[in-house]
Each structure stands twice: as structure tokens, then as C-alpha cells.
Design a protein around this motif. Structure first.
Motif, PDB file in Angstrom:
ATOM      1  N   LYS A 128      57.429  -6.289-150.718  1.00 23.73           N
ATOM      2  CA  LYS A 128      56.051  -6.220-150.212  1.00 23.73           C
ATOM      3  C   LYS A 128      55.991  -6.653-148.754  1.00 23.73           C
ATOM      4  CE  LYS A 128      51.506  -8.378-150.822  1.00 23.73           C
ATOM      5  NZ  LYS A 128      51.540  -9.231-149.607  1.00 23.73           N
ATOM      6  N   PHE A 129      56.644  -7.772-148.447  1.00 26.31           N
ATOM      7  CA  PHE A 129      56.639  -8.269-147.067  1.00 26.31           C
ATOM      8  C   PHE A 129      57.247  -7.249-146.112  1.00 26.31           C
ATOM      9  CE2 PHE A 129      59.035 -10.376-143.657  1.00 26.31           C
ATOM     10  CZ  PHE A 129      58.011 -11.034-143.000  1.00 26.31           C
ATOM     11  N   ARG A 130      58.369  -6.669-146.491  1.00 24.68           N
ATOM     12  CA  ARG A 130      59.052  -5.724-145.602  1.00 24.68           C
ATOM     13  C   ARG A 130      58.284  -4.411-145.478  1.00 24.68           C
ATOM     14  NH1 ARG A 130      65.393  -6.829-147.471  1.00 24.68           N
ATOM     15  NH2 ARG A 130      65.449  -8.979-146.683  1.00 24.68           N
ATOM     16  N   MET A 131      57.648  -3.978-146.562  1.00 20.98           N
ATOM     17  CA  MET A 131      56.839  -2.763-146.499  1.00 20.98           C
ATOM     18  C   MET A 131      55.601  -2.987-145.629  1.00 20.98           C
ATOM     19  SD  MET A 131      58.163  -0.218-148.383  1.00 20.98           S
ATOM     20  CE  MET A 131      56.840   0.771-149.037  1.00 20.98           C
ATOM     21  N   GLU A 132      54.987  -4.132-145.761  1.00 20.27           N
ATOM     22  CA  GLU A 132      53.821  -4.450-144.924  1.00 20.27           C
ATOM     23  C   GLU A 132      54.221  -4.531-143.457  1.00 20.27           C
ATOM     24  OE1 GLU A 132      50.717  -6.982-147.678  1.00 20.27           O
ATOM     25  OE2 GLU A 132      52.410  -8.047-146.779  1.00 20.27           O
ATOM     26  N   GLN A 133      55.398  -5.067-143.203  1.00 14.55           N
ATOM     27  CA  GLN A 133      55.889  -5.146-141.828  1.00 14.55           C
ATOM     28  C   GLN A 133      56.097  -3.750-141.257  1.00 14.55           C
ATOM     29  OE1 GLN A 133      59.759  -7.134-141.249  1.00 14.55           O
ATOM     30  NE2 GLN A 133      58.769  -8.409-139.708  1.00 14.55           N
ATOM     31  N   ALA A 134      56.672  -2.855-142.075  1.00 14.69           N
ATOM     32  CA  ALA A 134      56.872  -1.467-141.639  1.00 14.69           C
ATOM     33  C   ALA A 134      55.527  -0.792-141.411  1.00 14.69           C
ATOM     34  CB  ALA A 134      57.679  -0.707-142.681  1.00 14.69           C
ATOM     35  N   GLN A 135      54.565  -1.048-142.268  1.00 16.77           N
ATOM     36  CA  GLN A 135      53.234  -0.461-142.104  1.00 16.77           C
ATOM     37  C   GLN A 135      52.571  -0.949-140.816  1.00 16.77           C
ATOM     38  OE1 GLN A 135      49.732  -1.813-144.488  1.00 16.77           O
ATOM     39  NE2 GLN A 135      49.825   0.268-145.361  1.00 16.77           N
ATOM     40  N   THR A 136      52.720  -2.249-140.540  1.00 16.07           N
ATOM     41  CA  THR A 136      52.166  -2.795-139.302  1.00 16.07           C
ATOM     42  C   THR A 136      52.812  -2.146-138.088  1.00 16.07           C
ATOM     43  OG1 THR A 136      51.677  -4.927-140.353  1.00 16.07           O
ATOM     44  CG2 THR A 136      51.864  -4.911-137.954  1.00 16.07           C
ATOM     45  N   ASP A 137      54.123  -1.977-138.126  1.00 18.91           N
ATOM     46  CA  ASP A 137      54.819  -1.315-137.010  1.00 18.91           C
ATOM     47  C   ASP A 137      54.322   0.115-136.848  1.00 18.91           C
ATOM     48  OD1 ASP A 137      56.286  -3.602-136.606  1.00 18.91           O
ATOM     49  OD2 ASP A 137      58.068  -2.882-137.673  1.00 18.91           O
ATOM     50  N   LEU A 138      54.108   0.803-137.954  1.00 18.21           N
ATOM     51  CA  LEU A 138      53.632   2.189-137.896  1.00 18.21           C
ATOM     52  C   LEU A 138      52.242   2.256-137.284  1.00 18.21           C
ATOM     53  CD1 LEU A 138      54.054   5.184-138.732  1.00 18.21           C
ATOM     54  CD2 LEU A 138      52.945   4.605-140.900  1.00 18.21           C
ATOM     55  N   ARG A 139      51.360   1.433-137.755  1.00 15.58           N
ATOM     56  CA  ARG A 139      49.990   1.441-137.234  1.00 15.58           C
ATOM     57  C   ARG A 139      49.941   1.035-135.771  1.00 15.58           C
ATOM     58  NH1 ARG A 139      46.786  -1.360-142.400  1.00 15.58           N
ATOM     59  NH2 ARG A 139      46.793   0.521-143.734  1.00 15.58           N
ATOM     60  N   ASN A 140      50.780   0.073-135.387  1.00 17.51           N
ATOM     61  CA  ASN A 140      50.835  -0.325-133.979  1.00 17.51           C
ATOM     62  C   ASN A 140      51.338   0.811-133.097  1.00 17.51           C
ATOM     63  OD1 ASN A 140      49.857  -2.879-134.481  1.00 17.51           O
ATOM     64  ND2 ASN A 140      51.879  -3.840-134.579  1.00 17.51           N
ATOM     65  N   ALA A 141      52.319   1.557-133.608  1.00 19.92           N
ATOM     66  CA  ALA A 141      52.843   2.698-132.850  1.00 19.92           C
ATOM     67  C   ALA A 141      51.762   3.744-132.635  1.00 19.92           C
ATOM     68  CB  ALA A 141      54.037   3.305-133.579  1.00 19.92           C
ATOM     69  N   VAL A 142      51.016   4.059-133.682  1.00 23.75           N
ATOM     70  CA  VAL A 142      49.942   5.051-133.575  1.00 23.75           C
ATOM     71  C   VAL A 142      48.861   4.567-132.618  1.00 23.75           C
ATOM     72  CG1 VAL A 142      48.089   6.204-134.847  1.00 23.75           C
ATOM     73  CG2 VAL A 142      50.371   6.015-135.859  1.00 23.75           C
ATOM     74  N   LYS A 143      48.448   3.322-132.742  1.00 30.16           N
ATOM     75  CA  LYS A 143      47.388   2.790-131.892  1.00 30.16           C
ATOM     76  C   LYS A 143      47.801   2.783-130.425  1.00 30.16           C
ATOM     77  CE  LYS A 143      44.248  -1.132-131.346  1.00 30.16           C
ATOM     78  NZ  LYS A 143      44.349  -1.128-129.879  1.00 30.16           N
ATOM     79  N   THR A 144      49.031   2.331-130.176  1.00 31.77           N
ATOM     80  CA  THR A 144      49.504   2.277-128.790  1.00 31.77           C
ATOM     81  C   THR A 144      49.565   3.677-128.188  1.00 31.77           C
ATOM     82  OG1 THR A 144      50.813   0.302-129.297  1.00 31.77           O
ATOM     83  CG2 THR A 144      51.367   1.503-127.281  1.00 31.77           C
TER      84      THR A 144
END
Length: 430
Positions: free
Chosen positions: A87-103
Motif C-alpha cells: 500500500k505504501f509503495r503503491m501510494e508513493q507511485a500514485q503520488t509520483d504519477l499525479r505530481n508528474a501530470v500536475k507539473t
């Protein structure tokens, strides 16, 4: 569109969190059930001296139940750990994905279902304009970076999922089949492999007792439960941690070592078969004595604070909780003391406690049998202090650990050396 983009971007991890919590609770219920069974069932039967063929058969059956409860405690905790880690690692990947899209979008790049396109402003730049070409090159470089960032996040999510699946596949209920005499040994092997699949390493606990206590106090309740069940060998031997925690961990570890010595000593190839046979004898004697005190009245309960079955054997056993006692006495045995002497030494600290209680004005007393050193043999010279020098740091660490675990409740602490006087001379100030 990159595979899995939409799913990861919108994924909720509530179900994984709930599952991890459920497995955590199952582990705790198994632990509590084991404690109650020892206190109210096998403990009183041992105390009453139930003997004979029926007793042997009955104890064998009940000890099998207790072993299975231990296995459920450990494996359920391992499943909770796997789910929490994934869960922690998947959430981390999701955060990275969303940050990439936002940036990317903040910089006017277009993101459509995970596919990144250059800003619309670059569409009108003349290709033969040197300045325009430089802008296009920069835009192209950033375009590649955003696409790589998104793909990396997706790859990390896939990796976490795959590792979690492989790790969980090792933790199967069939380990509890009736015909499996090595169930606990298999549990040790499976949990080690499961944690290895996730790249999880054993906890690095500070060697200093005060720092170890601070480390423990900083953990959440769930983290403490996990540490105790998954790494009982480490938690059980760490000075500075609560006696009740070390006792629970060491009982788990004792069951593991007994099962390994009896059924699967290939888990640890650093010892020979003869070593394991001697260890099995030592551990069985230790367990038999501990079993006799299951369900003992308050103040007479035993706390297993450390042990080692190999060689002559080592054991540190407290009668009464040293963390809360008003007075604590640590008895360091002398020549020819081995694991064979555990029953006699427990009797000795019981008598010492009884004598101290008569003069304690009603205050509680804990007495400790400390055999965490290689006591000298009678046929060797005991005039020198070599064995004492070797043990001095460990004894200092233990008494420092008692103080650390007590916190503000500092008891009157006495260390008693029996027959081998140098052990006291090399540890002044205790």
C-alpha cells in the motif's frame, strides 16, 4: 495511453488498508488466545503436576494448539506487513504519477490519458528559426522527461504489485496441516523469504539500552506488534525494551528454535547436527521449566529475557517484572553453571525473592537469574578473570537496560555474584 495510467491515477487503497488492519487484528487475537491458554489451561495443569500417559498425550495435543496459535500470530502479522508495504509503495507511485501530470500541465504541456504532448504554443514556432528551434529542443527534452516520469511511476506500481503477490504467495494456510511436524520451522523460512521478496531488512536496533528504549517508544502499536512477531530473535535480546515484550518475543523464538532443532536445522547451516542435538536438549529443559510457571501468581511469573541453546546454553530469567518492581536483584551464577541448572537457579531466585519480600515492607521485588556468559568449569582455573572480563560489557548493558526500561520508576538494584568473584570486580559501580 500508458498501461495502467487511469487505474493508478484514480486508485483508492482503502481496501488494502482494511485488509492489513484485519490481519493485524487476527494476529493480536491469536497472541491473546495463546496467552490465555497458557495462563488458564496448560499452566494450571503443569502446576498441579498432572503426570502419566494421559497427561503426556493431553499436553502434546494442547502444545500443538499453542504452537498453531503462535504460527497464526506470526503469519497473520507477516501478511499485514506485506499489505502495508505494498500500500505504501503503491501510494508513493500514485503520488509520483499525479505530481508528474500536475507539473506537466502547470508548464502547459498537454496530458491526455497519460500521454504527454508539447504545449500548444510550440505548434506555431517556425522550424527554420534558430531561436524557435532552440525552444523546440527544450520543449522536446521536457516532453521526454515528463513521459519518463509517468512511465517510472507506473513501473514502480507494477513492481510493488508483483513483489506483493510473490510475497503473499509464500504465506499459505496449508502450513497448518495436521501432518506437518515442522510447521513452525516452515513459518520461519516462509516469513524470511516473504520479507526478502519485498527487500525488507531486519530492524537495526541501537545497541545502547537508552537509545533502544527511545527507538521502541517511537514506534506505533502496530509497528511494535509486527517487530515482536516477525523479529522475535532481535526484540527478545534487546536490553532496554520492556520485560513483557522481550518475554513474549523470546517465547516465540524459543518455539521456533525448538522446532528447527527437531525438524529442520538446515535453516541455519552455521551449526552442525551435533550442535543442534545439544541445543535441543538445552531448549527442552528451558521450556519445561518455563511451562511450569505459566499461570503463576502475580510476582511469581517468569520473564524470559534472553536465551541461547547452543553450547552449554545461556539464559536470563526474571521472577517478577523488573520494570515495575521496587527492588531488583540480579544473581550472576558461578562455576559450572549451564542450561542444565535452570530449574535449580529458578528455585534459587524464588527463595531470594521470598527472603527479600520479608524485609521489603510490602514493596515488590523482582529477582533475575543472569547466565549470559560462559561460566568457568571447576576443572579450569577460576583464579583469573578472563570469563568475567568477557562478560562485563554484557552485564553492564543488561543492568543499564533494566534502568532504561524502568524509566522514571528506578528501583533499588543489586547485583550478586555467586562463587565466581571476578565477575563483580570487573563491573564496578553497579
Amino acid at each position: 495511453m500508458p498501461a495502467g495510467f487511469k487505474k493508478l491515477y484514480k486508485q483508492s487503497f482503502t481496501d488494502i488498508e482494511r485488509a492489513a488492519t484485519a490481519w493485524q487484528r487476527l494476529s493480536e487475537k491469536a497472541r491473546d488466545g495463546l496467552s490465555q491458554h497458557r495462563k488458564h489451561v496448560t499452566g494450571p495443569l503443569h502446576k498441579q503436576g498432572w503426570k502419566g500417559e494421559a497427561a503426556d498425550s493431553g499436553f502434546e495435543f494442547m502444545e500443538n494448539i499453542e504452537l498453531r496459535l503462535s504460527i497464526v500470530q506470526i503469519e497473520a502479522q507477516a501478511i499485514a506487513k506485506v499489505l502495508g508495504t505494498v500500500k505504501f509503495r503503491m501510494e508513493q507511485a500514485q503520488t509520483d504519477l499525479r505530481n508528474a501530470v500536475k507539473t506537466a500541465e502547470d508548464n502547459h504541456y498537454r496530458v491526455d490519458d497519460g500521454w504527454v504532448s508539447a504545449p500548444a504554443s510550440t505548434d506555431s514556432i517556425p522550424r527554420n528559426d534558430p531561436d524557435g528551434q532552440a525552444a523546440l529542443n527544450t520543449a522536446s527534452a521536457m516532453l521526454g522527461e515528463y513521459r519518463q516520469w509517468i512511465q517510472q511511476a507506473l513501473d514502480d506500481a507494477h513492481t510493488a504489485s508483483d513483489e506483493g503477490k510473490r510475497s503473499l504467495s509464500r504465506l499459505l494456510g496449508d502450513i497448518l496441516r495436521d501432518t506437518n511436524p515442522a510447521a513452525m520451522a516452515e513459518t520461519v523460512r516462509d516469513v524470511r523469504a516473504s520479507m526478502g521478496d519485498l527487500g525488507l531488512k531486519k530492524p537495526q536496533v541501537p545497541d545502547d539500552p537508552k537509545e533502544a528504549k527511545e527507538w521502541w517508544d517511537a514506534l506505533s502499536r502496530e509497528e511494535r506488534e509486527g517487530m515482536t512477531a516477525l523479529y522475535p530473535d532481535i526484540i527478545g535480546r534487546t536490553d532496554g525494551l520492556p520485560a513483557s515484550v522481550r518475554n513474549e518475543a523470546n517465547h516465540l523464538y524459543l518455539d521456533q528454535q525448538l522446532d528447527i532443532a527437531q525438524n529442520d536445522n538446515t535453516i541455519d547451516k552455521s551449526h552442525s547436527t551435533d550442535d543442534y542435538n545439544q541445543s535441543l536438549n538445552n531448549l527442552q529443559k528451558l521450556k519445561e521449566r518455563l511451562d511450569q510457571s505459566d499461570g503463576a501468581p502475580s510476582g511469581k511469573e517468569l520473564y524470559l529475557l534472553k536465551f541461547d541453546g547452543f553450547g552449554d546454553g545461556k539464559a536470563v530469567i526474571a521472577m517478577g517484572n523488573p520494570d515495575t518492581a521496587a527492588h531488583t536483584a540480579v544473581l550472576v551464577p558461578g562455576t559450572d553453571t549451564t542450561m542444565d541448572s535452570v530449574p535449580g537457579q529458578v528455585s534459587r531466585i524464588s527463595k531470594l525473592q521470598d527472603a527479600a519480600l520479608k524485609r521489603s515492607d510490602g514493596e515488590s521485588v523482582s529477582t533475575v537469574f543472569w547466565l549470559d556468559y560462559d561460566a568457568p568449569e571447576k576443572d579450569l582455573s577460576v583464579a583469573d578473570d578472563d570469563r568475567a572480563q568477557d562478560a562485563s560489557d554484557d552485564l553492564r548493558r543488561f543492568t543499564g537496560g533494566v534502568r532504561a526500561a524502568q524509566g522514571e520508576n528506578h528501583s533499588h538494584l543489586t547485583v550478586i555474584g555467586h562463587s565466581y568473584d571476578p565477575i563483580m570486580e570487573v563491573v564496578p559501580g553497579l
